[in-house]
Design a protein around this motif. Structure first.
Motif, PDB file in Angstrom:
ATOM      1  N   GLU A  15      36.478  31.644  52.837  1.00 35.43           N
ATOM      2  CA  GLU A  15      35.964  32.596  51.855  1.00 35.43           C
ATOM      3  C   GLU A  15      36.279  34.016  52.313  1.00 35.43           C
ATOM      4  OE1 GLU A  15      31.727  33.707  49.708  1.00 35.43           O
ATOM      5  OE2 GLU A  15      31.923  31.792  50.761  1.00 35.43           O
ATOM      6  N   MET A  16      37.109  34.691  51.545  1.00 35.12           N
ATOM      7  CA  MET A  16      37.417  36.088  51.821  1.00 35.12           C
ATOM      8  C   MET A  16      36.229  36.962  51.424  1.00 35.12           C
ATOM      9  SD  MET A  16      40.487  36.907  53.054  1.00 35.12           S
ATOM     10  CE  MET A  16      40.969  38.506  52.359  1.00 35.12           C
ATOM     11  N   PRO A  17      36.145  38.185  51.955  1.00 30.36           N
ATOM     12  CA  PRO A  17      35.128  39.113  51.438  1.00 30.36           C
ATOM     13  C   PRO A  17      35.329  39.322  49.941  1.00 30.36           C
ATOM     14  CG  PRO A  17      36.149  39.996  53.420  1.00 30.36           C
ATOM     15  CD  PRO A  17      36.948  38.785  53.034  1.00 30.36           C
ATOM     16  N   GLU A  18      34.270  39.635  49.262  1.00 23.03           N
ATOM     17  CA  GLU A  18      34.348  39.810  47.809  1.00 23.03           C
ATOM     18  C   GLU A  18      35.361  40.891  47.456  1.00 23.03           C
ATOM     19  OE1 GLU A  18      31.403  40.977  44.071  1.00 23.03           O
ATOM     20  OE2 GLU A  18      30.557  40.586  46.057  1.00 23.03           O
ATOM     21  N   LYS A  19      36.175  40.602  46.454  1.00 24.68           N
ATOM     22  CA  LYS A  19      37.200  41.542  46.005  1.00 24.68           C
ATOM     23  C   LYS A  19      36.735  42.194  44.709  1.00 24.68           C
ATOM     24  CE  LYS A  19      41.279  39.756  44.964  1.00 24.68           C
ATOM     25  NZ  LYS A  19      42.672  39.265  45.088  1.00 24.68           N
ATOM     26  N   ARG A  20      36.840  43.508  44.647  1.00 23.15           N
ATOM     27  CA  ARG A  20      36.406  44.215  43.444  1.00 23.15           C
ATOM     28  C   ARG A  20      37.251  43.779  42.248  1.00 23.15           C
ATOM     29  NH1 ARG A  20      37.553  50.055  44.898  1.00 23.15           N
ATOM     30  NH2 ARG A  20      36.450  50.565  42.998  1.00 23.15           N
ATOM     31  N   PRO A  21      36.665  43.681  41.047  1.00 22.63           N
ATOM     32  CA  PRO A  21      37.426  43.270  39.865  1.00 22.63           C
ATOM     33  C   PRO A  21      38.559  44.247  39.571  1.00 22.63           C
ATOM     34  CG  PRO A  21      35.060  43.286  39.417  1.00 22.63           C
ATOM     35  CD  PRO A  21      35.251  43.946  40.735  1.00 22.63           C
ATOM     36  N   PRO A  22      39.707  43.758  39.086  1.00 29.34           N
ATOM     37  CA  PRO A  22      40.855  44.636  38.832  1.00 29.34           C
ATOM     38  C   PRO A  22      40.554  45.814  37.928  1.00 29.34           C
ATOM     39  CG  PRO A  22      41.496  42.332  38.665  1.00 29.34           C
ATOM     40  CD  PRO A  22      40.005  42.352  38.803  1.00 29.34           C
ATOM     41  N   ASN A  23      39.733  45.600  36.882  1.00 31.15           N
ATOM     42  CA  ASN A  23      39.463  46.695  35.947  1.00 31.15           C
ATOM     43  C   ASN A  23      38.687  47.830  36.588  1.00 31.15           C
ATOM     44  OD1 ASN A  23      37.198  44.900  36.072  1.00 31.15           O
ATOM     45  ND2 ASN A  23      36.339  45.921  34.279  1.00 31.15           N
ATOM     46  N   LEU A  24      37.952  47.528  37.662  1.00 30.16           N
ATOM     47  CA  LEU A  24      37.217  48.571  38.372  1.00 30.16           C
ATOM     48  C   LEU A  24      38.053  49.189  39.486  1.00 30.16           C
ATOM     49  CD1 LEU A  24      33.640  46.989  38.680  1.00 30.16           C
ATOM     50  CD2 LEU A  24      34.476  48.657  37.003  1.00 30.16           C
ATOM     51  N   ARG A  25      38.731  48.342  40.264  1.00 33.81           N
ATOM     52  CA  ARG A  25      39.432  48.863  41.445  1.00 33.81           C
ATOM     53  C   ARG A  25      40.639  49.718  41.075  1.00 33.81           C
ATOM     54  NH1 ARG A  25      41.197  42.880  42.516  1.00 33.81           N
ATOM     55  NH2 ARG A  25      43.482  42.963  42.366  1.00 33.81           N
ATOM     56  N   LYS A  26      41.244  49.480  39.905  1.00 34.21           N
ATOM     57  CA  LYS A  26      42.408  50.285  39.553  1.00 34.21           C
ATOM     58  C   LYS A  26      42.020  51.673  39.021  1.00 34.21           C
ATOM     59  CE  LYS A  26      43.239  48.398  34.893  1.00 34.21           C
ATOM     60  NZ  LYS A  26      44.190  47.605  34.082  1.00 34.21           N
ATOM     61  N   GLU A  27      40.725  51.941  38.973  1.00 30.40           N
ATOM     62  CA  GLU A  27      40.247  53.253  38.536  1.00 30.40           C
ATOM     63  C   GLU A  27      40.126  54.246  39.697  1.00 30.40           C
ATOM     64  OE1 GLU A  27      39.711  54.182  35.358  1.00 30.40           O
ATOM     65  OE2 GLU A  27      40.461  52.197  34.782  1.00 30.40           O
ATOM     66  N   ASP A  28      40.252  53.759  40.944  1.00 31.12           N
ATOM     67  CA  ASP A  28      40.104  54.662  42.084  1.00 31.12           C
ATOM     68  C   ASP A  28      40.959  54.161  43.249  1.00 31.12           C
ATOM     69  OD1 ASP A  28      38.663  52.721  43.703  1.00 31.12           O
ATOM     70  OD2 ASP A  28      36.900  53.148  42.469  1.00 31.12           O
ATOM     71  N   PHE A  29      40.922  54.904  44.361  1.00 34.50           N
ATOM     72  CA  PHE A  29      41.722  54.550  45.529  1.00 34.50           C
ATOM     73  C   PHE A  29      40.867  53.973  46.655  1.00 34.50           C
ATOM     74  CE2 PHE A  29      44.796  57.000  43.269  1.00 34.50           C
ATOM     75  CZ  PHE A  29      46.031  56.529  43.692  1.00 34.50           C
ATOM     76  N   GLY A  30      39.660  53.498  46.324  1.00 34.60           N
ATOM     77  CA  GLY A  30      38.821  52.866  47.325  1.00 34.60           C
ATOM     78  C   GLY A  30      39.377  51.505  47.719  1.00 34.60           C
ATOM     79  N   GLU A  31      39.049  51.053  48.934  1.00 38.35           N
ATOM     80  CA  GLU A  31      39.505  49.748  49.383  1.00 38.35           C
ATOM     81  C   GLU A  31      38.992  48.665  48.436  1.00 38.35           C
ATOM     82  OE1 GLU A  31      38.662  49.022  53.517  1.00 38.35           O
ATOM     83  OE2 GLU A  31      39.719  50.824  54.173  1.00 38.35           O
TER      84      GLU A  31
END
Length: 475
Positions: A15-31
């Motif tokens: 189990e990898m750490p939780e990955k932010r949903p694409p629609n949210l993560r592509k709005e910023d440059f956070g990991e």
């Protein structure tokens, strides 16, 4: 006791750490990956089989003692896990984020070969060191005794910084020279924040400065300061410049055709809050534009995913081979596709239209017989040409070394036929006495983890050189 904590790969799924949903993560440059919670890190570490011949360690360029720090993490002994982790790796929190674990440690995990899914080594490594910083376990660099010898390091990238860390811990006086206004090299300006947030790099820079490493920034060797002057000031010199010259394409001089390093640097500078005229003018800003990236390596992945975050109208990646044969991380390709990047496989550029550019002339390819490297060579499919519309074309075809002897006006510094500095494989010693070289400028464009390894090896060799010189002086 330890055995009860481990070997849980048959009971606990990967189990990898939780990955932010694409629609949210592509709005910023956070990991994009969250941090493990303490219990989850211990659980995932407990999946390690503690095998007698740890292929994960063998296939790590730094030969990190992975099974031991996984066991300590599973047992809740995190400070000890960190202490073992940092013995072999100067920057474990960086490697945990950006190493292509799928090609190195995790790709060679024994339980992966048995079909149970690899241990999430990189994510645990990141968690251990992030926790160490939060808890104050990361000790400042305080040498037991100061030495009179000094070393000059040209290049503040991972290789140069790894060497600076090791030399400074032994009391050597260290000065690092770099052309940029911040240290870190490609860690700072080449790798986007969604893979490596910049405060992670800056906290290591602060640790080095606090430990007595001197930084001379905005310094172009050969222009602002001569190589001979640096050599004359120090007892030994390390060349760790990396490779920054972009491989070019014919007839690619039109406006709108840009180098990957320029594009990524502009984006990272903007993230720091710097004044970036090329970004503000739109020259290096993808917002509202059709973006075509040419290349299939990790730099190309960084460019396409950056363009998505800048609000591009469309982002396409042209690569002349297929998905299975691309050099970039498959994990990065998956992340890019989730975020809306379109990959155009078996496609090669054959010129450009317009100035400013309006399109890329594309030739479709197929894979033929293997070439000298064993990879299937791309072959042209006649009559398959078409034009891919583009407002910005980003060249991400890899990097080559600059001509350092010419750039620096230095005689006697031998280079290979590829333009890299010729250096001893084990020590990094060059053709000039007291001058060493490490990282990409020796091995060619490679991984950050190899630069760290080379910097550490060079530092060990330089300490031996300085010791011999001191003995001769005493006699």
């Amino acid at each position: 006791m330890a055995g009860q904590k481990m070997l849980k790969f048959t009971q606990v799924s990967r189990e990898m750490p939780e990955k932010r949903p694409p629609n949210l993560r592509k709005e910023d440059f956070g990991e994009i990956y969250a941090e493990y919670a303490r219990e989850k890190a211990a659980e995932q570490a407990s999946r390690c089989s503690q095998c007698g011949v740890p292929y994960c360690q063998t296939h790590c360029p730094l030969h990190n003692n992975i099974p031991d720090w996984l066991r300590l993490t599973a047992e809740g002994r995190l400070q000890e896990a960190y202490e073992i982790s940092q013995v072999t790796n100067t920057f474990p929190e960086i490697c945990g984020r950006i190493c292509p674990q799928d090609r190195l440690c995790e790709g060679n995990c024994v339980i992966e070969q048995s079909g149970h899914g690899t241990v999430t080594i990189g994510s645990v490594e990141k968690y251990i060191t992030d926790t160490a910083f939060e808890e104050g376990w990361v000790q400042p660099i305080r040498p037991h005794a100061e030495r009179s010898e000094s070393v000059g390091i040209i290049g503040a990238g991972p290789g140069g910084l790894a060497a600076a860390d090791m030399l400074r811990r032994q009391g050597v006086q260290v000065t690092v020279y770099d052309r940029y206004d911040r240290g870190g090299g490609l860690l700072t300006y080449g790798i986007p924040g969604f893979k490596l947030e910049k405060d992670i790099v800056m906290q290591r820079m602060a640790q080095l400065e606090d430990g007595g490493v001197q930084f001379v920034l905005n310094c172009n060797v050969g222009e602002d300061l001569s190589f001979d002057a640096i050599r004359g000031k120090h007892d030994a010199v390390l060349i760790a410049t990396g490779v920054y010259k972009t491989r070019d394409l014919p007839d690619s001089g039109a406006d709108g055709i840009v180098d990957a390093i320029d594009y990524l640097t502009a984006s990272n500078r903007k993230s720091f809050g710097d004044d970036v005229p090329e970004f503000d003018s739109g020259e290096l800003n993808a917002e509202g534009k059709r973006i075509v990236v040419i290349g299939g390596g990790d730099t190309a992945m960084d460019c396409v995913r950056t363009a998505i975050r800048q609000g591009a109208e469309s982002v396409k990646c042209l690569y002349r081979r297929d998905r299975a044969n691309m050099p970039g991380s498959q994990r990065e390709v998956q992340n890019a596709e989730e975020e809306g990047v379109e990959f155009v496989w078996l496609a090669a550029p054959n010129g450009f239209e317009g100035d400013p550019v309006t399109g890329v002339k594309v030739q479709k390819m197929r894979l033929g017989a293997p070439d000298a490297t064993g990879r299937q060579a791309p072959e042209l499919i006649e009559g398959s040409d078409y034009v891919e519309g583009a407002d910005i074309v980003i060249k991400a075809l890899g990097f080559e070394p600059e001509d350092l002897p010419k750039l620096w006006g230095v005689d006697g510094l031998e280079v290979t036929r590829w333009g890299t500095v010729k250096a001893d494989f084990n020590t990094g010693a060059t053709s000039l006495d007291g001058v060493f070289a490490a990282g990409d400028i020796v091995r060619g464009a490679s991984l950050v983890v190899w630069a760290i390894r080379d910097g550490r090896d060079a530092a060990t060799a330089m300490l031996e050189y300085l010791g011999q010189a001191a003995t001769v002086a005493a006699e």
